[in-house]
Enzyme design. Sequence first.
Site, PDB file in Angstrom:
ATOM      1  N   GLN A 197       0.737  -1.380   0.161  1.00  0.00           N
ATOM      2  CA  GLN A 197      -0.086   0.010   0.026  1.00  0.00           C
ATOM      3  C   GLN A 197       0.760   1.300   0.013  1.00  0.00           C
ATOM      4  OE1 GLN A 197      -2.759  -1.728   3.315  1.00  0.00           O
ATOM      5  NE2 GLN A 197      -3.941  -0.372   2.296  1.00  0.00           N
TER       6      GLN A 197
ATOM      7  N   HIS B 198      -7.516  -9.658   5.638  1.00  0.00           N
ATOM      8  CA  HIS B 198      -7.539  -8.260   4.753  1.00  0.00           C
ATOM      9  C   HIS B 198      -5.891  -8.047   4.310  1.00  0.00           C
ATOM     10  CE1 HIS B 198      -9.163  -4.286   3.323  1.00  0.00           C
ATOM     11  NE2 HIS B 198      -8.001  -3.832   3.599  1.00  0.00           N
TER      12      HIS B 198
ATOM     13  N   LEU C 289      -7.588   1.485   3.313  1.00  0.00           N
ATOM     14  CA  LEU C 289      -6.804   3.030   3.334  1.00  0.00           C
ATOM     15  C   LEU C 289      -6.523   3.185   1.837  1.00  0.00           C
ATOM     16  CD1 LEU C 289      -4.620   2.742   6.325  1.00  0.00           C
ATOM     17  CD2 LEU C 289      -6.711   3.833   6.022  1.00  0.00           C
TER      18      LEU C 289
ATOM     19  N   HIS D 213      -3.928  -8.313   0.805  1.00  0.00           N
ATOM     20  CA  HIS D 213      -3.176  -7.236   0.026  1.00  0.00           C
ATOM     21  C   HIS D 213      -1.887  -7.664  -0.471  1.00  0.00           C
ATOM     22  CE1 HIS D 213      -5.230  -3.334   0.589  1.00  0.00           C
ATOM     23  NE2 HIS D 213      -5.489  -3.398   1.760  1.00  0.00           N
TER      24      HIS D 213
HETATM   25  O1  K2U Z   1      -5.647  -2.463   4.674  1.00  0.00           O
HETATM   26  C1  K2U Z   1      -6.027  -1.381   5.152  1.00  0.00           C
HETATM   27  O2  K2U Z   1      -6.390  -0.589   4.108  1.00  0.00           O
HETATM   28  C2  K2U Z   1      -6.219  -1.314   6.499  1.00  0.00           C
HETATM   29  C3  K2U Z   1      -7.530  -1.329   6.705  1.00  0.00           C
HETATM   30  C4  K2U Z   1      -7.728  -2.643   7.766  1.00  0.00           C
HETATM   31  C5  K2U Z   1      -9.288  -3.010   8.080  1.00  0.00           C
HETATM   32  C6  K2U Z   1      -9.805  -3.424   7.085  1.00  0.00           C
HETATM   33  C7  K2U Z   1     -11.187  -4.082   7.051  1.00  0.00           C
HETATM   34  C8  K2U Z   1     -11.476  -4.268   8.507  1.00  0.00           C
HETATM   35  C9  K2U Z   1     -10.566  -4.264   9.601  1.00  0.00           C
HETATM   36  C10 K2U Z   1      -9.530  -3.554   9.233  1.00  0.00           C
HETATM   37  C11 K2U Z   1      -7.864  -0.095   7.475  1.00  0.00           C
HETATM   38  O3  K2U Z   1      -7.556  -0.095   8.711  1.00  0.00           O
HETATM   39  S1  K2U Z   1      -9.401   0.428   7.131  1.00  0.00           S
HETATM   40  C12 K2U Z   1     -10.166   1.446   8.234  1.00  0.00           C
HETATM   41  C13 K2U Z   1     -10.810   0.927   9.159  1.00  0.00           C
HETATM   42  C14 K2U Z   1     -10.359   1.340  10.607  1.00  0.00           C
HETATM   43  C15 K2U Z   1     -11.119   0.665  11.784  1.00  0.00           C
HETATM   44  C16 K2U Z   1     -11.832  -0.298  11.838  1.00  0.00           C
HETATM   45  C17 K2U Z   1     -12.127  -0.848  10.527  1.00  0.00           C
HETATM   46  C18 K2U Z   1     -11.472  -0.408   9.390  1.00  0.00           C
HETATM   47 ZN    ZN Z   2      -6.670  -2.528   2.955  1.00  0.00          ZN
END
Ligand code: K2U
Ligand code: ZN
Length: 174
Positions: free
Chosen positions: A51, A136, A95, A140
Amino acid sequence: MAVKKILIEPNKILRQVSQPVNEVNKEIQKLLDDMLETMYSANGIGLAAIQIGIPKNLIVIDLLTKEKKKDPMYFINPKIIKQSEKLSKYEEGCLSIPNLFAEVKRPSECEVQYLDYRGEKKILKAAGLLATCIQHEIDHLNGILFIDYLSKLKRDIILKKLSKQKIEQKRLVI
Ligand code: K2U
Ligand code: ZN
């Protein structure tokens, strides 16, 4: 530590398959430190190296559950070795797909083998939000985004919104 730019979908780099880390050294630890600072500054709870444009099997996670106290987790060459048959639904975000969320079903629990920040072999049993986040992030590393689990209709709606956001941001910059 440094905050790095997070790549935004659609971006071909996000679809790359990341490569294993051969040696845990100061360079890798600095990268993990930068990933963590980048994740905190973006209010995320997880981040994969791809990312920020680095195709290495590196993940950082901090669920910030204990009164928002920082408790970072570092995963080098993570590999899922077990997943439950039971599935759980979670409204996921990413993100790299800002301000868009959708429900995704994943195994409720998983077991992951990895190297920690010092390069020590570890095995972690995860459930709940941690299990969702780990799966998740490991997606990636395989070039998979949570929108890939959605119907074509929902995915196309999200991609259209993302492209609109990118055009609007370009307008703001000018
Ligand atoms: O990979 C990323 O972009 C990080 C995600 C991680 C995530 C995705 C889905 C479910 C849980 C975590 C980001 O943190 S998305 C923003 C977020 C923040 C708090 C809770 C859920 C998602
Ligand atoms: Zn993600």
